[in-house]
Design an enzyme around this catalytic site. Structure first.
Site, PDB file in Angstrom:
ATOM      1  N   SER A 129     -10.891  45.429  45.598  1.00  0.00           N
ATOM      2  CA  SER A 129     -11.647  46.316  46.499  1.00  0.00           C
ATOM      3  C   SER A 129     -10.734  47.365  47.104  1.00  0.00           C
ATOM      4  O   SER A 129      -9.546  47.109  47.355  1.00  0.00           O
ATOM      5  CB  SER A 129     -12.248  45.456  47.612  1.00  0.00           C
ATOM      6  OG  SER A 129     -12.713  46.260  48.659  1.00  0.00           O
ATOM      7  N   TYR A 154     -11.725  38.381  54.380  1.00  0.00           N
ATOM      8  CA  TYR A 154     -12.209  38.743  53.039  1.00  0.00           C
ATOM      9  C   TYR A 154     -11.243  39.727  52.376  1.00  0.00           C
ATOM     10  O   TYR A 154     -10.814  39.535  51.236  1.00  0.00           O
ATOM     11  CB  TYR A 154     -13.613  39.360  53.138  1.00  0.00           C
ATOM     12  CG  TYR A 154     -13.958  40.224  51.950  1.00  0.00           C
ATOM     13  CD1 TYR A 154     -14.372  39.653  50.753  1.00  0.00           C
ATOM     14  CD2 TYR A 154     -13.818  41.613  52.015  1.00  0.00           C
ATOM     15  CE1 TYR A 154     -14.651  40.447  49.655  1.00  0.00           C
ATOM     16  CE2 TYR A 154     -14.104  42.409  50.926  1.00  0.00           C
ATOM     17  CZ  TYR A 154     -14.513  41.827  49.748  1.00  0.00           C
ATOM     18  OH  TYR A 154     -14.778  42.611  48.663  1.00  0.00           O
ATOM     19  N   LYS A 158      -8.622  39.526  48.907  1.00  0.00           N
ATOM     20  CA  LYS A 158      -8.511  40.467  47.776  1.00  0.00           C
ATOM     21  C   LYS A 158      -7.043  40.864  47.575  1.00  0.00           C
ATOM     22  O   LYS A 158      -6.524  40.829  46.454  1.00  0.00           O
ATOM     23  CB  LYS A 158      -9.379  41.710  48.011  1.00  0.00           C
ATOM     24  CG  LYS A 158     -10.872  41.445  47.923  1.00  0.00           C
ATOM     25  CD  LYS A 158     -11.300  41.047  46.511  1.00  0.00           C
ATOM     26  CE  LYS A 158     -12.749  40.633  46.415  1.00  0.00           C
ATOM     27  NZ  LYS A 158     -13.090  39.930  45.173  1.00  0.00           N
ATOM     28  N   LEU A 205     -25.128  48.955  53.242  1.00  0.00           N
ATOM     29  CA  LEU A 205     -26.014  50.077  53.570  1.00  0.00           C
ATOM     30  C   LEU A 205     -27.217  50.193  52.624  1.00  0.00           C
ATOM     31  O   LEU A 205     -28.366  50.260  53.086  1.00  0.00           O
ATOM     32  CB  LEU A 205     -25.197  51.381  53.543  1.00  0.00           C
ATOM     33  CG  LEU A 205     -25.984  52.657  53.825  1.00  0.00           C
ATOM     34  CD1 LEU A 205     -26.580  52.632  55.226  1.00  0.00           C
ATOM     35  CD2 LEU A 205     -25.090  53.884  53.639  1.00  0.00           C
ATOM     36  N   PRO A 301     -17.730  46.968  64.311  1.00  0.00           N
ATOM     37  CA  PRO A 301     -16.293  46.669  64.353  1.00  0.00           C
ATOM     38  C   PRO A 301     -15.728  46.515  62.944  1.00  0.00           C
ATOM     39  O   PRO A 301     -16.369  45.923  62.075  1.00  0.00           O
ATOM     40  CB  PRO A 301     -16.215  45.334  65.104  1.00  0.00           C
ATOM     41  CG  PRO A 301     -17.521  45.171  65.792  1.00  0.00           C
ATOM     42  CD  PRO A 301     -18.538  45.959  65.022  1.00  0.00           C
TER      43      PRO A 301
HETATM   44  N1  UFG Z   1     -23.856  51.002  57.513  1.00  0.00           N
HETATM   45  C1  UFG Z   1     -24.808  51.330  58.456  1.00  0.00           C
HETATM   46  N2  UFG Z   1     -25.851  50.485  58.638  1.00  0.00           N
HETATM   47  C2  UFG Z   1     -25.998  49.337  57.926  1.00  0.00           C
HETATM   48  C3  UFG Z   1     -25.023  48.997  56.965  1.00  0.00           C
HETATM   49  C4  UFG Z   1     -23.964  49.855  56.803  1.00  0.00           C
HETATM   50  O1  UFG Z   1     -24.703  52.361  59.125  1.00  0.00           O
HETATM   51  O2  UFG Z   1     -26.964  48.607  58.163  1.00  0.00           O
HETATM   52  C5  UFG Z   1     -22.728  51.919  57.301  1.00  0.00           C
HETATM   53  C6  UFG Z   1     -21.396  51.283  57.613  1.00  0.00           C
HETATM   54  O3  UFG Z   1     -21.105  51.398  58.978  1.00  0.00           O
HETATM   55  C7  UFG Z   1     -20.470  52.086  56.719  1.00  0.00           C
HETATM   56  C8  UFG Z   1     -21.346  52.437  55.514  1.00  0.00           C
HETATM   57  O4  UFG Z   1     -22.685  52.260  55.943  1.00  0.00           O
HETATM   58  O5  UFG Z   1     -20.135  53.271  57.368  1.00  0.00           O
HETATM   59  C9  UFG Z   1     -21.090  51.541  54.324  1.00  0.00           C
HETATM   60  O6  UFG Z   1     -21.198  50.199  54.742  1.00  0.00           O
HETATM   61  P1  UFG Z   1     -21.307  48.982  53.705  1.00  0.00           P
HETATM   62  O7  UFG Z   1     -21.421  47.737  54.524  1.00  0.00           O
HETATM   63  O8  UFG Z   1     -22.344  49.252  52.701  1.00  0.00           O
HETATM   64  O9  UFG Z   1     -19.925  49.058  52.943  1.00  0.00           O
HETATM   65  P2  UFG Z   1     -18.428  48.965  53.526  1.00  0.00           P
HETATM   66  O10 UFG Z   1     -17.788  50.257  53.189  1.00  0.00           O
HETATM   67  O11 UFG Z   1     -18.373  48.518  54.918  1.00  0.00           O
HETATM   68  O12 UFG Z   1     -17.892  47.737  52.684  1.00  0.00           O
HETATM   69  C10 UFG Z   1     -17.678  47.850  51.328  1.00  0.00           C
HETATM   70  C11 UFG Z   1     -17.836  46.493  50.643  1.00  0.00           C
HETATM   71  C12 UFG Z   1     -16.749  45.563  51.071  1.00  0.00           C
HETATM   72  C13 UFG Z   1     -15.417  46.194  50.956  1.00  0.00           C
HETATM   73  C14 UFG Z   1     -15.386  47.513  51.659  1.00  0.00           C
HETATM   74  C15 UFG Z   1     -14.101  48.216  51.435  1.00  0.00           C
HETATM   75  O13 UFG Z   1     -19.084  45.927  50.956  1.00  0.00           O
HETATM   76  O14 UFG Z   1     -16.802  44.453  50.207  1.00  0.00           O
HETATM   77  O15 UFG Z   1     -16.409  48.349  51.147  1.00  0.00           O
HETATM   78  O16 UFG Z   1     -14.006  49.359  52.193  1.00  0.00           O
HETATM   79  F1  UFG Z   1     -14.465  45.419  51.513  1.00  0.00           F
END
Ligand code: UFG
Length: 344
Positions: A129, A154, A158, A205, A301
């Site tokens: 990741s 997590y 990785k 998201l 967070p």
């Molecule tokens: N987001 C929202 N609302 C939601 C869910 C997400 O606004 O209900 C935003 C988050 O704050 C973030 C963006 O959408 O800004 C993407 O969030 P995701 O949870 O879809 O993805 P992340 O970038 O947080 O996480 C992903 C993978 C992880 C990995 C990470 C590495 O899910 O496994 O990228 O950066 F570790």
């Protein structure tokens, strides 16, 4: 058509695993899946058959049980490569249950490598990741960027698994490995037969968007609009899951054909483009004609402000490039959501 080799896909009934199995079968590899079904369903095997005409071999097995895994390898002597997806992946849960994550994600990889050595299986592709980069100092982030302090247990699993594989190889064991650092995989197969099926409330998201659009969730919460980005919401590099799956086939071919430059390599898998959360929402609305109910709330967070990939190394060395547009990808996620809810 003769098989190009038999690939063990751990976690092959999961989201990225199932899409990768489809692309492997399309390219005439044989596939055996092992999965403990902790976050997936055996029904995916029939969907894979509907798409490809082939039902892959399947063994329900927990990689943390080394005796079972040894027995599997002993019975499947024709396996020459492994793609290792099987892992827990919920960032938030990992902060509450770190030992669950360390035990599952690390013990499984260690068992797998030991069994590979015992049974003379030489190639491994590991599902990693972009979380290993944390908030990178420079964007787009390329593979020369340093691995940063982990953002969660997590993320640490990785990073650690990458090291476990690297050091095992550098110690002279007869293994070649490639870690693939995914940015944000989204979307579904164009057949709408396989896709992402989160259990419970989605953390990510795009599943949250599609579940809101179909009416399972009342509204999408946008976590923060006070970041230093054009519209204040965080930027990610959203990559189509089928594009991502194809990169695994390219990585396997590189190992089987001995095209790798060093015994251990790692590549970024993204599109090279960054999009804000609001851009994703509006792209979804354009792509599907559905209006999305959303509201801005406080930051989540652990979220980094922005991360997107420099993919030139993967493009050149793997001969692979992400091709699908964001809108096309979001439409595929929506088509899958509708098809899945029709049947379930
Ligand atoms: N987001 C929202 N609302 C939601 C869910 C997400 O606004 O209900 C935003 C988050 O704050 C973030 C963006 O959408 O800004 C993407 O969030 P995701 O949870 O879809 O993805 P992340 O970038 O947080 O996480 C992903 C993978 C992880 C990995 C990470 C590495 O899910 O496994 O990228 O950066 F570790």
């Amino acid at each position: 058509m003769n098989s190009k080799g038999k690939i063990l896909v751990t976690g092959g009934t999961g989201y990225i695993g199932s899409h990768t199995v489809v692309e492997l079968l399309n390219e005439n590899y044989e596939v055996a899946i092992v999965d403990n079904l902790s976050n997936s369903d055996e029904g995916v095997l029939d969907k894979i058959r509907e798409i490809t005409g082939v039902k892959p071999e399947f063994c329900q097995l927990d990689l943390c049980d080394k005796d079972d895994l040894q027995e599997f390898f002993a019975k499947n002597r024709d396996i020459d490569s492994v793609i290792h997806f099987a892992a827990y992946k919920a960032v938030g849960e990992s902060t509450k249950k770190p030992l669950k994550y360390y035990r599952n994600n690390l013990v499984s990889t260690i068992n797998l490598l030991e069994c590979m050595i015992d049974h003379k299986v030489t190639n491994i592709v590991f599902s990693s990741s972009c979380t290993v980069y944390g908030q990178p100092d420079q964007l787009p982030v390329d593979e020369t960027a340093p691995v940063k302090e982990p953002l969660s247990p997590y993320g640490n699993t990785k990073q650690t698994n990458e090291r476990v594989i690297q050091y095992t190889i550098e110690a002279g064991n007869p293994i070649k490995g490639i870690s693939l650092r995914y940015f944000n995989p989204i979307g579904a197969h164009p057949s709408a037969k396989i896709g992402e099926i989160p259990r419970g409330v989605p953390n990510n998201l795009v599943p949250y968007i599609t579940q809101t659009a179909i009416g399972i969730r009342d509204e999408l919460k946008v976590f923060g609009n006070d970041y230093n980005t054009p519209d204040g919401t965080p930027i990610r590099d959203y990559i189509n899951v089928v594009d991502l799956a194809k990169a695994h086939v390219a990585a396997i071919a590189r190992l089987i054909d001995n095209k790798n430059k060093t015994a251990y390599e790692y590549f970024n898998l993204g599109t090279g483009r960054g999009n804000t959360v609001l851009e994703v929402i509006h792209a979804f609305e354009r792509a599907t004609g559905k209006k999305l109910n959303y509201k801005i709330v406080g930051r989540r967070p652990g979220d980094v402000e922005q991360v997107y990939a420099d993919t030139s190394y993967a493009n050149k060395e793997l001969g692979w490039k992400a091709e699908k547009t964001l809108e096309e990808t979001l439409r595929s996620a929506w088509e899958f959501e509708k098809a899945y809810r029709d049947k379930n």
